[in-house]
Scaffold this active site. Sequence first.
Site, PDB file in Angstrom:
ATOM      1  CD  GLU A   1      -2.604   2.647  -2.962  1.00 19.41           C
ATOM      2  OE1 GLU A   1      -3.776   3.034  -3.057  1.00 19.41           O
ATOM      3  OE2 GLU A   1      -1.962   2.695  -1.892  1.00 19.41           O
TER       4      GLU A   1
ATOM      5  CG  ASP B   1      -2.109   0.869   1.106  1.00 18.61           C
ATOM      6  OD1 ASP B   1      -2.618   1.023  -0.025  1.00 18.61           O
ATOM      7  OD2 ASP B   1      -2.562   1.417   2.131  1.00 18.61           O
TER       8      ASP B   1
END
Length: 353
Positions: free
Chosen positions: A57, A23
């Site tokens: 990400e 993330d």
Amino acid sequence: MTQGMADLLKQMVADGANGFRYDVAKHIELPDEVFGGKTSNYWNTILQNGAQYQYGEVLEDANVREADYADLFWNSSTGKGDITDSSFGHEVRNGVQHGSLSASHFTQHNKVTEDKTVNWVESHDNFANGEANIPQELNDEWIKYGWAGITAQKNDVTLFFDRPYKDGGTYGTGKAGTYGNGSGPFNENSKLSDAGSDLWKDPEVVAVNHFRNAMVGEDSDVSNCGDDLCLMVERYAGSSAQDGVVVANANGSEKNLAGTSTKLANGTYTDEVTGSKLVVSGGTITSGSVKDKGIAAFSNKTRSAIISTAEAYPNKGTIPGTSKTITLRAYQATNTTYTSPTASLVPMWMATP
């Protein structure tokens, strides 16, 4: 701390994990970036964990080195690695949200080559942030068209977001995004373990997935078949046994493809969804059509029989009080019946002939 994280990931791989998603990866510096006279060994340390697949990400920004992040994840995995291509997803939504399947919305990998990208029509972030998540903007029908447009292509990975039940839509209306109480995308009606939307089971979605798996490694071409409501994704390698095409027709009438130019080899191709035929000769489709508001996956490599499904939702749990609404769905099915050994059902049918 960094080494501790690396050790944890190695242990997870040893225990059976195949890969990891990182993330907010763009907020962690690259190995050659210097801050305060120092460089970071974070990525070089934790990515060397033996995982087959890893992706980060990396939401595009003017100051982010997307291509370098993509190479980092690609080179650090035993199989391959990617980064998220959020600008591509935004462009796809820009099309389907406003009722357009123009090929220009489905070909814009601007900053990273398509073989190192993770793609989607929408993600949990898009949905949670209220970006095109109400039925007037993006319903099941247009999610499927977008899915066909990105998934049939030769890109690396595509993700299908399963909208949460009730919070994403009260299913039974046929539109993913019909709010349960009108308060927004999350109205606190879903509970842990509740199943989400069953759109991922739709025969057209399933057929596109089969098509993608069958066409790994083959070239692709994206174009429009006559107008911006008909999108065609061709995959080709030079023979009718290998080639194929996915067509998404958002028109309100059947789309006749005869006369359409194509890269497919001469031959006859079968649609996995309906069993209909597409005939190609001399670089032109000579016969074949796609039903109104439908998706077809023509090839000779995927299943060529009509897909039939039937299901009930919800399919478990207790009946509070004296009644509970059960939605029954049937696709490509005739003479469908239902029985219940324990309750009297008054069905809400959603049938596709």
